[in-house]
Scaffold this motif. Sequence first.
Motif, PDB file in Angstrom:
ATOM      1  N   LYS A 264      17.394  65.880  66.707  1.00 50.28           N
ATOM      2  CA  LYS A 264      18.468  66.115  65.745  1.00 50.28           C
ATOM      3  C   LYS A 264      18.925  64.805  65.113  1.00 50.28           C
ATOM      4  CE  LYS A 264      20.422  70.334  67.702  1.00 50.28           C
ATOM      5  NZ  LYS A 264      21.610  70.911  68.349  1.00 50.28           N
ATOM      6  N   ARG A 265      19.048  63.741  65.920  1.00 56.78           N
ATOM      7  CA  ARG A 265      19.448  62.434  65.384  1.00 56.78           C
ATOM      8  C   ARG A 265      18.414  61.902  64.417  1.00 56.78           C
ATOM      9  NH1 ARG A 265      21.122  59.683  70.886  1.00 56.78           N
ATOM     10  NH2 ARG A 265      19.858  61.380  71.530  1.00 56.78           N
ATOM     11  N   ALA A 266      17.140  62.065  64.752  1.00 59.97           N
ATOM     12  CA  ALA A 266      16.068  61.602  63.865  1.00 59.97           C
ATOM     13  C   ALA A 266      16.113  62.342  62.540  1.00 59.97           C
ATOM     14  CB  ALA A 266      14.711  61.778  64.535  1.00 59.97           C
ATOM     15  N   VAL A 267      16.360  63.641  62.604  1.00 56.30           N
ATOM     16  CA  VAL A 267      16.445  64.437  61.376  1.00 56.30           C
ATOM     17  C   VAL A 267      17.633  63.987  60.541  1.00 56.30           C
ATOM     18  CG1 VAL A 267      16.903  66.764  60.487  1.00 56.30           C
ATOM     19  CG2 VAL A 267      15.214  66.430  62.307  1.00 56.30           C
ATOM     20  N   ARG A 268      18.792  63.756  61.187  1.00 52.30           N
ATOM     21  CA  ARG A 268      19.980  63.295  60.458  1.00 52.30           C
ATOM     22  C   ARG A 268      19.737  61.929  59.814  1.00 52.30           C
ATOM     23  NH1 ARG A 268      23.919  64.173  65.178  1.00 52.30           N
ATOM     24  NH2 ARG A 268      23.725  66.410  65.426  1.00 52.30           N
ATOM     25  N   LYS A 269      19.081  61.041  60.550  1.00 56.86           N
ATOM     26  CA  LYS A 269      18.797  59.708  60.024  1.00 56.86           C
ATOM     27  C   LYS A 269      17.884  59.781  58.802  1.00 56.86           C
ATOM     28  CE  LYS A 269      17.707  55.172  61.877  1.00 56.86           C
ATOM     29  NZ  LYS A 269      17.193  54.422  63.009  1.00 56.86           N
ATOM     30  N   GLU A 270      16.859  60.642  58.879  1.00 57.28           N
ATOM     31  CA  GLU A 270      15.967  60.822  57.738  1.00 57.28           C
ATOM     32  C   GLU A 270      16.717  61.397  56.550  1.00 57.28           C
ATOM     33  OE1 GLU A 270      12.589  63.154  58.829  1.00 57.28           O
ATOM     34  OE2 GLU A 270      11.957  61.735  60.371  1.00 57.28           O
ATOM     35  N   GLU A 271      17.633  62.328  56.830  1.00 58.60           N
ATOM     36  CA  GLU A 271      18.410  62.916  55.743  1.00 58.60           C
ATOM     37  C   GLU A 271      19.294  61.865  55.082  1.00 58.60           C
ATOM     38  OE1 GLU A 271      20.587  66.104  57.483  1.00 58.60           O
ATOM     39  OE2 GLU A 271      18.856  67.455  57.563  1.00 58.60           O
ATOM     40  N   LYS A 272      19.918  60.988  55.885  1.00 59.73           N
ATOM     41  CA  LYS A 272      20.774  59.936  55.336  1.00 59.73           C
ATOM     42  C   LYS A 272      19.962  58.956  54.506  1.00 59.73           C
ATOM     43  CE  LYS A 272      24.409  59.897  58.824  1.00 59.73           C
ATOM     44  NZ  LYS A 272      25.036  59.115  59.882  1.00 59.73           N
ATOM     45  N   SER A 273      18.843  58.481  55.058  1.00 65.93           N
ATOM     46  CA  SER A 273      18.030  57.508  54.327  1.00 65.93           C
ATOM     47  C   SER A 273      17.432  58.127  53.071  1.00 65.93           C
ATOM     48  CB  SER A 273      16.927  56.935  55.220  1.00 65.93           C
ATOM     49  OG  SER A 273      16.034  57.962  55.603  1.00 65.93           O
ATOM     50  N   SER A 274      17.007  59.365  53.183  1.00 68.07           N
ATOM     51  CA  SER A 274      16.443  59.997  52.002  1.00 68.07           C
ATOM     52  C   SER A 274      17.535  60.248  50.970  1.00 68.07           C
ATOM     53  CB  SER A 274      15.724  61.295  52.358  1.00 68.07           C
ATOM     54  OG  SER A 274      16.646  62.265  52.828  1.00 68.07           O
ATOM     55  N   SER A 275      18.740  60.547  51.412  1.00 64.44           N
ATOM     56  CA  SER A 275      19.823  60.756  50.437  1.00 64.44           C
ATOM     57  C   SER A 275      20.193  59.432  49.773  1.00 64.44           C
ATOM     58  CB  SER A 275      21.033  61.393  51.113  1.00 64.44           C
ATOM     59  OG  SER A 275      21.601  60.510  52.060  1.00 64.44           O
ATOM     60  N   LYS A 276      20.165  58.327  50.505  1.00 60.28           N
ATOM     61  CA  LYS A 276      20.439  57.022  49.902  1.00 60.28           C
ATOM     62  C   LYS A 276      19.346  56.647  48.914  1.00 60.28           C
ATOM     63  CE  LYS A 276      23.283  55.108  53.540  1.00 60.28           C
ATOM     64  NZ  LYS A 276      23.466  54.046  54.510  1.00 60.28           N
ATOM     65  N   LEU A 277      18.115  56.918  49.290  1.00 57.43           N
ATOM     66  CA  LEU A 277      17.015  56.653  48.374  1.00 57.43           C
ATOM     67  C   LEU A 277      17.125  57.518  47.123  1.00 57.43           C
ATOM     68  CD1 LEU A 277      13.934  56.302  50.769  1.00 57.43           C
ATOM     69  CD2 LEU A 277      15.031  54.518  49.413  1.00 57.43           C
ATOM     70  N   GLN A 278      17.537  58.758  47.322  1.00 57.85           N
ATOM     71  CA  GLN A 278      17.710  59.640  46.172  1.00 57.85           C
ATOM     72  C   GLN A 278      18.843  59.147  45.277  1.00 57.85           C
ATOM     73  OE1 GLN A 278      18.278  63.426  48.021  1.00 57.85           O
ATOM     74  NE2 GLN A 278      16.083  63.829  48.289  1.00 57.85           N
ATOM     75  N   GLN A 279      19.922  58.651  45.892  1.00 60.17           N
ATOM     76  CA  GLN A 279      21.030  58.106  45.110  1.00 60.17           C
ATOM     77  C   GLN A 279      20.583  56.878  44.331  1.00 60.17           C
ATOM     78  OE1 GLN A 279      24.069  57.353  47.983  1.00 60.17           O
ATOM     79  NE2 GLN A 279      24.761  59.488  48.069  1.00 60.17           N
ATOM     80  N   LEU A 280      19.823  56.009  44.979  1.00 59.41           N
ATOM     81  CA  LEU A 280      19.318  54.813  44.313  1.00 59.41           C
ATOM     82  C   LEU A 280      18.381  55.183  43.172  1.00 59.41           C
ATOM     83  CD1 LEU A 280      19.235  51.716  44.319  1.00 59.41           C
ATOM     84  CD2 LEU A 280      17.311  51.862  45.892  1.00 59.41           C
TER      85      LEU A 280
END
Length: 190
Positions: free
Chosen positions: A39-55
């Motif tokens: 679950k933590r790995a999935v959340r981390k991927e979601e955060k990083s992917s959301s930051k990349l998407q924002q960028l």
Amino acid sequence: MASADDTISFKAQKGKKPVQRAQSSKTTEASDGRIHAKKRAVRKEEKSSSKLQQLAAWYAKLGNYRALLMVLGGIVLVVVALYSPLRSWYAAQRDAELYTKQLQTLKNDNAALQENVTRLQSKEGIEDEARKRGYVVQGETSVTINGMKDGGEAKADASKNSLDGVATDDPWYIKVLDAVFLYQAPTIHE
């Protein structure tokens, strides 16, 4: 009325799983730990992917300004990289200019002192200096006038071995460059 089967299916729909009590407590803890790690790995991927998407979205919004920002960024990098060498070069140029002015001042003072030495080596120069000190030739009378000062001795004392005696009337742009490059005039220790 509702039967017991209906109650179990209702609880399963709400997201509650029936508890199996046949497993041991160690396997339950190990599986819970793996589940939490996943679950933590999935959340981390979601955060990083959301930051990349924002960028990526921000980069897409830049549009025509991308090239301008790239050029400005390059200019900033060049200025930062060249500031220290330019500062050293500017300080060396200013020091050389001040030392040249000091050398010229010292040469002028040296020439004046050499003229004084040459004058004092002649008969007339010796007599003039003797009269200044109160000596007279036989047959002359000495008269002292109070209130008059001689400027010759003050000039000899004014020439020091420092850059403080060098007058600099710098234009405004030199003063601005001195401030930009944090320039301070050197001092000579005697």
